[in-house]
Design a protein around this motif. Structure first.
Motif, PDB file in Angstrom:
ATOM      1  N   ASP A   1      -6.447   0.109   4.262  1.00  0.00           N
ATOM      2  CA  ASP A   1      -6.108   0.319   5.677  1.00  0.00           C
ATOM      3  C   ASP A   1      -4.609   0.193   5.903  1.00  0.00           C
ATOM      4  O   ASP A   1      -4.011   0.955   6.677  1.00  0.00           O
ATOM      5  CB  ASP A   1      -6.856  -0.696   6.548  1.00  0.00           C
TER       6      ASP A   1
ATOM      7  N   ASP B   1      -2.846   3.308   4.646  1.00  0.00           N
ATOM      8  CA  ASP B   1      -3.044   4.431   5.569  1.00  0.00           C
ATOM      9  C   ASP B   1      -2.142   4.298   6.791  1.00  0.00           C
ATOM     10  O   ASP B   1      -1.555   5.288   7.249  1.00  0.00           O
ATOM     11  CB  ASP B   1      -4.506   4.493   6.010  1.00  0.00           C
ATOM     12  N   GLN B   2      -2.016   3.074   7.321  1.00  0.00           N
ATOM     13  CA  GLN B   2      -1.152   2.878   8.483  1.00  0.00           C
ATOM     14  C   GLN B   2       0.306   3.145   8.143  1.00  0.00           C
ATOM     15  O   GLN B   2       1.041   3.729   8.939  1.00  0.00           O
ATOM     16  CB  GLN B   2      -1.314   1.447   9.016  1.00  0.00           C
ATOM     17  N   CYS B   3       0.712   2.712   6.947  1.00  0.00           N
ATOM     18  CA  CYS B   3       2.103   2.951   6.539  1.00  0.00           C
ATOM     19  C   CYS B   3       2.379   4.455   6.437  1.00  0.00           C
ATOM     20  O   CYS B   3       3.450   4.939   6.843  1.00  0.00           O
ATOM     21  CB  CYS B   3       2.380   2.273   5.194  1.00  0.00           C
ATOM     22  N   LYS B   4       1.430   5.218   5.904  1.00  0.00           N
ATOM     23  CA  LYS B   4       1.618   6.666   5.785  1.00  0.00           C
ATOM     24  C   LYS B   4       1.659   7.335   7.153  1.00  0.00           C
ATOM     25  O   LYS B   4       2.475   8.214   7.411  1.00  0.00           O
ATOM     26  CB  LYS B   4       0.487   7.267   4.947  1.00  0.00           C
ATOM     27  N   GLU B   5       0.743   6.909   8.046  1.00  0.00           N
ATOM     28  CA  GLU B   5       0.688   7.519   9.371  1.00  0.00           C
ATOM     29  C   GLU B   5       1.968   7.269  10.162  1.00  0.00           C
ATOM     30  O   GLU B   5       2.459   8.148  10.872  1.00  0.00           O
ATOM     31  CB  GLU B   5      -0.510   6.974  10.151  1.00  0.00           C
ATOM     32  N   LYS B   6       2.507   6.066  10.047  1.00  0.00           N
ATOM     33  CA  LYS B   6       3.694   5.708  10.824  1.00  0.00           C
ATOM     34  C   LYS B   6       4.990   6.018  10.088  1.00  0.00           C
ATOM     35  O   LYS B   6       6.084   5.821  10.641  1.00  0.00           O
ATOM     36  CB  LYS B   6       3.656   4.212  11.180  1.00  0.00           C
ATOM     37  N   GLY B   7       4.862   6.490   8.833  1.00  0.00           N
ATOM     38  CA  GLY B   7       6.071   6.790   8.065  1.00  0.00           C
ATOM     39  C   GLY B   7       6.883   5.565   7.743  1.00  0.00           C
ATOM     40  O   GLY B   7       8.104   5.636   7.598  1.00  0.00           O
TER      41      GLY B   7
END
Length: 666
Positions: free
Chosen positions: A548, A551-557
């Motif tokens: 999780d 995924d958050q790191c990828k979504e927020k860049g």
């Protein structure tokens, strides 16, 4: 970041000094300490150890076994006056209740009086509660009656039934005493508050239903205790209902409830409700005697044997096939009686700000039931209604139980013929009025408001008793409670921690809205010991937290996190499955590091605030060495500060291996 790169007391090779390794202890010493914490948490021998000389130590040991030796030397006339009033008051309640509850257990009524004579004397010497009034109770009486009736008929073979009941009482006493001697009182704690509320409410409902036989004047009634069977038995005999019994029963029940309501509203008139049962017996007996109501459908007690308790040691039945029935009944009723008696004793001790020893109480209950079984008494404990009257009457010591015993003795020697005309319907009214007070509606509502799962435990116990049987309700309640404990152990809570801005404090992000994630660091808290029962779950749950977070790191860049900090403050212990889980988690992070080869640093697991047992287990399993001593920190704040420093100071292309953080900076 709130923690910034604050100076922290450690780095590099100083990691071991940061969280010191506890000194090694011999195995037997460690085992002895653990056994003492488990079975002797209150250190009962300290009262003996602190005395000097053999004589003083022997006296201290006697005072521990016989608590009456503590208050007897300083007993005064003023204290006796208070105990005398309380003892006479509870005797007026104990006599009619004793007769009523003996009928509920399908035993001769005089056994209820016997059980209010000998056991209170034993408890007065060995019990640690000043307020507990000892005697028979409705729930235990119902249990004995329902369980024994499954295999022995009280109507067809009353002598055998009595012998098995006395044997069950003996086994109950032995079991209770063993629990106290072996310091196994925590077994009773499996009966949670929610379980007791539901079970007592269900048992009280069943007892009230059973009294419909007496209220309607029926001769034949079902031996089953469930709601459906009782209602079928009542309404299938409508042509046999006796209006005389209905009128008398409803009248006395209304009188008893009114006196209870009055005493609750005007507490200084507590004696009104306490004396109401005996007054009902006297008035009912006079009515029957004057009107000859026994010839018009009103059933009476009949002959009651005069004299004190006859010895019953030779009546105990240890032969098959009834010994196992007696053993099962004794253990189940013994646990229920213990739970009720200790809970009542602790409640009143809290009101008066003194302490009672649970294990000592178990020994006292066990001894009085063993002695009782040898003197024609059946199971006794500390009923709430009688103890409440004792408390409100102003008792000062357990001497009030002795006064009650003397009053019952006088009744047995001289007054039993007066109960010949006592109508059974009055006894039914007395039992119903007492049982209605055990159905604790406010407690059930409170459980619903505070904890829905506890409410389900309570409801399961209640419905199991009312629609099944007392045994089924008990099994359902205990089963749900144990299942809940197992779920807490097998599925512990894990939460993400965030930093409170401008501090080094880390708190749950789902609770503290101001808490912020730390870039590059995932902070998790494990809220239970790590055992074989939850190691696999924790491994999978932590892996999901990691997924999780990625995924958050990828979504927020955002920057890819590289450290997983585990707050071990709530992990009180760990076994080999737990250490293997941490090692597997370390290897999983290593493999993830290979997938992100472009990162300047590999993934790293970091432990914060591990306890001494955790450190010893990790060290002996070599997991500590694999993680690296330098990655163990006393606080989450220091762990995150170290990770933050390494991430911002490490140059790309450098290989960390197990990781070597910076040297101590000030």
């Amino acid at each position: 970041m709130g923690s910034g790169s604050a100076a922290n007391g450690g780095g590099g090779g100083a990691g071991a000094a940061r969280v010191p390794m506890p000194a090694a202890k011999p195995f037997l010493e460690t085992l002895g300490g653990n056994m003492k914490e488990t079975f002797l948490p209150d250190d009962p021998f300290r009262v003996v150890r602190r005395e000097r000389g053999c004589g003083r130590r022997a006296a201290a040991a006697l005072r521990y076994v016989f608590p009456f030796m503590e208050w007897a030397p300083s007993y005064t006339l003023g204290t006796l006056k208070s105990d005398l009033i309380a003892g006479i008051t509870i005797a007026s309640l104990a006599i009619p209740q004793g007769i009523s509850y003996a009928k509920l257990a399908n035993l001769p009524p005089v056994l209820g009086l016997y059980s209010s004579f000998v056991p209170p004397l034993v408890y007065a010497m060995m019990g640690s509660s000043r307020d507990l009034a000892v005697g028979t109770v409705a729930v235990a009486s119902l249990l004995i009656g329902s369980m024994l009736s499954e295999e022995v008929s009280a109507a067809e073979d009353p002598a055998l039934y009595l012998h098995v009941a006395l044997t069950a009482t003996f086994f109950a006493g032995v079991f209770q005493a063993l629990l106290g001697v072996l310091r196994l009182g925590f077994i009773v704690d499996f009966l949670s508050h929610a379980t007791i509320v539901g079970f007592m409410g269900g048992a009280a409902t069943v007892v009230c239903l059973q009294q419909l036989k007496g209220m309607f004047g029926l001769d034949h009634f079902t031996t089953a205790t469930d709601l459906v069977s009782v209602m079928r038995s009542v309404f299938s005999q409508t042509h046999l209902w006796r209006w005389e019994s209905v009128v008398m029963g409803c009248g006395f029940l209304f009188f008893l409830l009114i006196t209870r309501f009055f005493s609750k509203r005007r507490t200084r008139f507590f004696w009104v409700s306490a004396a109401a049962p005996l007054a009902s017996v006297i008035i009912g007996s006079l009515l029957v005697y004057v009107t000859h109501a026994e010839n018009h459908g009103i059933q009476v007690i009949g002959y009651l044997k005069k004299g004190l308790n006859p010895p019953s040691a030779t009546s105990l039945n240890f032969s098959s096939p009834y010994m196992m029935l007696a053993l099962k009944t004794g253990i189940i009723t013994g646990v229920i009686a213990l739970a009720e008696g200790i809970a009542v004793g602790r409640s009143f001790a809290m009101f008066k700000n003194y302490h009672i020893d649970g294990n000592k109480e178990m020994i006292a209950f066990g001894t009085m039931n063993i002695v009782g079984s040898l003197t024609s008494c059946y199971l006794t404990t500390g009923p709430f209604s009688r103890s409440a009257v004792n408390y409100n009457a102003g008792c000062k010591t357990a001497m009030s139980n002795v006064i009650m015993s003397v009053a019952v003795m006088i009744t047995l020697l001289f007054l039993t013929p007066l109960f010949h005309y006592t109508p059974l319907v009055v006894l039914s009214a007395i039992i119903m009025s007492a049982m209605l007070g055990l159905i604790d509606y406010p407690a059930a509502v409170h459980l619903w408001q505070v904890d829905k799962v506890d409410f389900c435990v309570c409801l399961g116990a209640y419905l199991g008793v009312v629609f099944g049987s007392v045994e089924i309700g008990l099994v359902v309640a205990v089963g749900i409670s144990i299942l809940r404990v197992l779920l807490f152990v097998a599925r512990p809570r894990t939460t993400v921690l965030g930093n409170i801005p401008n501090t080094m404090i880390y708190r749950r992000m789902d609770q503290y809205t101001a808490a912020q994630r730390v870039p590059g660091v995932l902070v998790l808290r494990v809220d239970s010991p790590i055992y074989f029962t939850n190691a696999s779950y924790l491994r999978e749950r932590i892996a999901r937290w990691i997924d999780d977070e990625e995924d958050q790191c990828k979504e927020k860049g955002e920057m890819q996190f590289q450290y997983v900090v585990l707050d071990m403050g709530a992990v009180g212990s760990i076994d080999t499955s737990g250490t293997s889980m941490l090692d597997e988690l370390r290897k999983t992070l290593d493999r993830r590091g290979l997938q992100f080869s472009y990162l300047p640093l590999p993934f790293q697991i970091v432990l914060a605030n591990p306890g001494s047992e955790i450190m010893k287990k990790l060290d002996s399993s070599k997991v500590l060495e694999a993680i690296g001593h330098e990655w163990i920190f006393p606080t989450v704040g220091e762990a995150v500060a170290e990770c933050d420093f390494v991430m911002h100071s490490q140059k790309p292309g450098m290989v960390m291996g197990s990781g070597a953080p910076h040297e101590n900076l000030v």
